[in-house]
Design a protein around this motif. Structure first.
Motif, PDB file in Angstrom:
ATOM      1  N   PRO A   1       0.832  -1.210   0.000  1.00  0.00           N
ATOM      2  CA  PRO A   1       0.000   0.000   0.000  1.00  0.00           C
ATOM      3  C   PRO A   1       0.865   1.258   0.000  1.00  0.00           C
ATOM      4  O   PRO A   1       1.902   1.328   0.667  1.00  0.00           O
ATOM      5  CB  PRO A   1      -0.812  -0.123   1.290  1.00  0.00           C
ATOM      6  N   LEU A   2       0.415   2.243  -0.797  1.00  0.00           N
ATOM      7  CA  LEU A   2       1.148   3.499  -0.887  1.00  0.00           C
ATOM      8  C   LEU A   2       0.151   4.642  -1.020  1.00  0.00           C
ATOM      9  O   LEU A   2      -0.758   4.583  -1.858  1.00  0.00           O
ATOM     10  CB  LEU A   2       2.088   3.484  -2.096  1.00  0.00           C
ATOM     11  N   LEU A   3       0.306   5.665  -0.198  1.00  0.00           N
ATOM     12  CA  LEU A   3      -0.538   6.857  -0.280  1.00  0.00           C
ATOM     13  C   LEU A   3       0.018   7.757  -1.377  1.00  0.00           C
ATOM     14  O   LEU A   3       1.111   8.307  -1.253  1.00  0.00           O
ATOM     15  CB  LEU A   3      -0.575   7.592   1.058  1.00  0.00           C
ATOM     16  N   ILE A   4      -0.745   7.909  -2.457  1.00  0.00           N
ATOM     17  CA  ILE A   4      -0.305   8.698  -3.595  1.00  0.00           C
ATOM     18  C   ILE A   4      -0.680  10.154  -3.375  1.00  0.00           C
ATOM     19  O   ILE A   4      -1.830  10.490  -3.092  1.00  0.00           O
ATOM     20  CB  ILE A   4      -0.939   8.188  -4.904  1.00  0.00           C
ATOM     21  N   LYS A   5       0.297  11.016  -3.497  1.00  0.00           N
ATOM     22  CA  LYS A   5       0.065  12.449  -3.422  1.00  0.00           C
ATOM     23  C   LYS A   5       0.873  13.119  -4.524  1.00  0.00           C
ATOM     24  O   LYS A   5       1.719  12.486  -5.165  1.00  0.00           O
ATOM     25  CB  LYS A   5       0.441  12.989  -2.052  1.00  0.00           C
ATOM     26  N   ASP A   6       0.608  14.382  -4.740  1.00  0.00           N
ATOM     27  CA  ASP A   6       1.257  15.074  -5.840  1.00  0.00           C
ATOM     28  C   ASP A   6       2.772  15.144  -5.642  1.00  0.00           C
ATOM     29  O   ASP A   6       3.267  15.347  -4.527  1.00  0.00           O
ATOM     30  CB  ASP A   6       0.686  16.490  -5.977  1.00  0.00           C
ATOM     31  N   ASN A   7       3.468  14.927  -6.757  1.00  0.00           N
ATOM     32  CA  ASN A   7       4.932  15.052  -6.800  1.00  0.00           C
ATOM     33  C   ASN A   7       5.635  14.048  -5.880  1.00  0.00           C
ATOM     34  O   ASN A   7       6.648  14.351  -5.268  1.00  0.00           O
ATOM     35  CB  ASN A   7       5.355  16.472  -6.444  1.00  0.00           C
ATOM     36  N   LEU A   8       5.083  12.831  -5.830  1.00  0.00           N
ATOM     37  CA  LEU A   8       5.687  11.763  -5.045  1.00  0.00           C
ATOM     38  C   LEU A   8       6.633  10.963  -5.931  1.00  0.00           C
ATOM     39  O   LEU A   8       6.295  10.594  -7.061  1.00  0.00           O
ATOM     40  CB  LEU A   8       4.598  10.847  -4.485  1.00  0.00           C
ATOM     41  N   VAL A   9       7.811  10.667  -5.434  1.00  0.00           N
ATOM     42  CA  VAL A   9       8.795   9.881  -6.171  1.00  0.00           C
ATOM     43  C   VAL A   9       9.205   8.682  -5.326  1.00  0.00           C
ATOM     44  O   VAL A   9       9.515   8.830  -4.133  1.00  0.00           O
ATOM     45  CB  VAL A   9      10.045  10.714  -6.522  1.00  0.00           C
ATOM     46  N   ILE A  10       9.179   7.489  -5.937  1.00  0.00           N
ATOM     47  CA  ILE A  10       9.671   6.293  -5.246  1.00  0.00           C
ATOM     48  C   ILE A  10      10.673   5.593  -6.149  1.00  0.00           C
ATOM     49  O   ILE A  10      10.685   5.776  -7.371  1.00  0.00           O
ATOM     50  CB  ILE A  10       8.533   5.325  -4.870  1.00  0.00           C
TER      51      ILE A  10
END
Length: 751
Positions: free
Chosen positions: A740-749
């Motif tokens: 699970p990952l909380l997606i928000k603006d300008n997120l980089v993984i």
């Protein structure tokens, strides 16, 4: 896969360009340069006509006719009379002549031919210089279909001569076009000659559907002629040296699919639409379409760096998906050729729910719901079809434009159950993404009740009463006829029963009236539960293999690589019964249900079944390679994934199957989108929370996918070592590489 491209178009990210007239590919270009807006579609035929073999095609979604004669058959359940989308009025027709010389690029002298389709606006432009005895005349044709006010079409003709010359131009509204070049299915009712509005009114002979087409031209005519089913407006022009003359034609077409035939009201509506359209310039109409497509690409564009040919290909696919269907009306569907040709008779198949729907689920909820509403509006016809087959509930047709079964081949129309389970799957898939309880209460639940009622009545218990399944069926692999316990069919039916049970037990919906309406009782539900529990699924836990149907393993084996290339397609080179006497697979069957419900299966199961069934598949269907590419991508078979993908986005642009002349492959176009989104991006949408597992194809530097999901615009950019998320809307959780990952603006993984 012995498929070879036939490239003649320039590579450009937003343009389809033919530089120089390729007369040998004339009909292929007619398909490729088709314009559509769901309401109507126009092939890329030459406005001025030609003696070169061609197919002038203008089609309106849902305007159909019946076969002139019944197909002789004494057998119950076999379709006696088919129906099909018909060719309609040609509102772009014109003729140009100078003295005794008539323009026809098959016989006229010309140079500097260029044709361009702009995928940012839907503007089609064709220009060339016509060489006549005393002058060179520069001619430019432009056409546009309105993507918002879909009853409107626009044409601009620009003329410029290098000498003073007299030229004759005629603009036509031709209602006499022949379907497949054989028969005109329209009867003229009347002509319209009122002030500066010209047009005609027509009606079909058996379905009694009607059409009113009117036009306005920005020049005063010399004369107007009524001829059979055609109205012709004549212009005698004095072209002055190097002075442009521009003709703008505005067209409005109103169709009546319900056979009301209220021509006076239709004429008023057409004139009103025409009057409104006349207020805006041709340039303003282009800008209107540019705005429309900008919003489309904001939601659903795919950008590729490192392969210009793939970039153009996938954008063309997205462009054509939007052109041919965008949720304009609830009674429309997506024909196998869209509105670009007459092959497959304009019929919609189960591909609409399994291949096309995912694109709209992640770009346009209205369009996604309207695809399902087509099935709701044709539910009564599906119930009649079930009765024809000695069953109960609703049996959806294998091929249709109006809800009636149109396929006269009994082995498909009577033995293939997957259209019915595909509708149920589409309801499940739509609800998974949107949780639209209002839709489910009003429409979805009733469809599910009737679908499951049919599935119960069509299935049977084995002789020892220990298992339940389906006998005498044909699964997605159409090279196996009248088989027993096709695993796709059994598995999908089990899923439908389970889904219905979950809906009924959720306490979300008012069910008592619907259960009564659909003839449900406690006893019927008990029988359904028993059938679901005893459903036979042919699976071996040791090998991890699902047998395609009872006895498939015992079929004679043929090494598909031993078949000469000259034998393809097999339907054309092998006797019909020979096709069924071996283990060759036309298209994915076991892999298909594993694709639809990927979360139900382990990596080991997918690997085992892919490696067993892929070598037996000859991909006789253009829908087949994309599914195999998606599996290959998940199984880390990168080169195989690319090999299967290699022609996916350009099947029509490069005419790989040598049949683009018949029209575009709409469901293959949708499959190309799936190939990237479900394949390389690794999207999975069969659970309440979507997941992605991106990979980067070796020939790409990076790519970005735009998705519209739960009222949010999500952009996922996949780089060599990282994934960049851009988000418009509130943060949202998805699964990335099964976490699970909380997606928000300008997120980089990191990858």
């Amino acid at each position: 896969m012995a498929k070879v491209s036939s490239k003649y178009l320039e590579i450009n990210p937003y343009l389809i360009i033919e530089d120089g007239y390729h007369i040998d590919r004339h009909q292929v270009s007619e398909s490729i340069f088709s314009l559509c807006n769901e309401y109507m579609g126009v092939r890329g035929f030459f406005e001025e006509g030609t003696v070169t073999p061609h197919l002038i095609g203008t089609y309106f979604n849902g305007i159909i006719e019946n076969s002139l004669e019944d197909t002789p058959s004494a057998y119950k359940g076999v379709v006696k009379r088919s129906h099909f989308t018909i060719n309609s009025v040609n509102f772009l027709k014109c003729q140009l002549s100078v003295e005794d010389e008539k323009l026809d690029l098959a016989t006229s002298k010309y140079h500097d031919f260029k044709r361009t389709l702009d995928m940012r606006s839907g503007l089609l432009t064709r220009s060339f210089i016509w060489e006549i005895k005393r002058a060179n005349i520069q001619i430019k044709f432009e056409r546009l279909l309105d993507m918002v006010d879909c009853e409107n079409a626009y044409q601009r003709i620009t003329l410029c001569s290098d000498k003073d010359i007299k030229l004759h131009l005629s603009l036509h509204m031709d209602g006499s076009i022949l379907h497949w070049g054989n028969h005109c299915y329209w009867d003229i009712e009347d002509f319209i000659l009122e002030d500066d509005v010209y047009g005609l009114m027509e009606k079909t002979p058996t379905t009694h559907q009607s059409l009113v087409a009117v036009m306005h031209v920005n020049h005063e005519s010399n004369s107007i002629v009524k001829k059979d089913k055609e109205i012709i407006v004549h212009y005698d022009l004095d072209l002055k040296k190097n002075e442009e003359v521009v003709f703008d034609r505005v067209i409005s077409v109103i169709v009546d699919k319900n056979s009301d035939n209220n021509f006076e009201e239709m004429k008023k509506e057409a004139k009103k639409s025409l009057k409104s359209a006349k207020k805006h310039s041709f340039e303003q109409k282009i800008e209107k379409n540019i705005k429309y497509f900008k919003e489309v690409y904001d939601k659903s564009d795919i950008e590729i760096e490192g392969s210009d040919i793939d970039q153009q290909g996938i954008r063309y696919c997205i462009f054509q998906l939007e052109q041919n269907y965008h949720g304009f009306a609830e009674d429309n569907n997506i024909g196998a050729k869209g509105l670009t040709g007459e092959a497959y008779s304009g019929h919609a198949f189960w591909d609409s729910e399994t291949y096309c729907l995912p694109y709209y689920l992640f770009s346009n909820q209205k369009a996604a719901m309207n695809l399902l509403m087509f099935r709701y509006h044709t539910l009564e016809e599906a119930k009649k079809r079930a009765i024809d087959l000695d069953c109960e509930g609703a049996c959806y047709p294998i091929a249709t434009r109006n809800g009636k079964e149109a396929c006269s081949l009994w082995q498909h129309a009577s033995c293939q159950i997957q259209p019915t389970t595909a509708v149920g799957y589409a309801i499940f898939h739509y609800m998974n993404i949107y949780q639209d309880d209002e839709f489910m209460q009003k429409y979805g639940l009733e469809m599910m009740l009737e679908i499951c009622k049919f599935l119960l009545s069509r299935g049977q218990y084995s002789g020892d009463n220990k298992t339940f399944g389906y006998y005498g069926v044909m699964g997605p692999d159409e090279f196996q006829l009248m088989v027993n316990n096709n695993t796709y069919t059994n598995f999908m039916a089990k899923k439908m029963f389970n889904y219905l049970f979950s809906l009924l037990s959720s306490n979300k919906y008012q069910t008592s009236e619907l259960l009564e309406k659909c003839g449900y009782s406690e006893d019927l539900l008990k029988k359904m539960h028993d059938a679901e529990e005893k459903m036979l699924i042919l699976y071996d836990d040791k090998t991890k293999l699902f047998e395609q149907h009872d006895g498939f393993y015992k079929l004679p084996h043929i090494d598909i690589h031993s078949i000469p290339v000259t034998d393809f397609p097999l339907y054309s080179h092998w006797s019909y019964d020979r096709i069924y006497r071996n283990d060759i697979i036309k298209q994915p069957d076991v892999l298909m249900f594993m694709f639809l419900y990927p979360s139900d299966f382990t990596y080991e199961q997918k690997k085992a079944n892919y490696e067993y069934y892929e070598p037996r598949c000859i991909h006789e269907s253009s829908l087949s390679p994309s599914i195999h590419s998606i599996f290959a991508s998940e199984l880390n078979k990168d080169q195989e994934a690319l090999d299967f993908f290699s022609f996916a986005t350009r099947l029509d642009l490069d005419d790989y199957n040598r049949n683009t002349l018949e029209g575009l492959h709409m469901t293959s176009i949708a499959a190309a989108w799936m190939n990237i989104v479900y394949g390389f991006l690794g999207l999975r949408s069969d659970k309440e929370i979507i997941s992605i597992s991106p990979s980067l194809p070796s020939r790409w530097h990076k790519y970005a996918v735009n998705l519209f999901y739960k009222d949010r615009k999500i952009r996922i950019s996949v780089h060599q070592n990282r994934i960049h998320f851009s988000l418009k809307g509130k943060p949202i959780e998805i699964n990335v590489y099964n976490k699970p990952l909380l997606i928000k603006d300008n997120l980089v993984i990191n990858r």
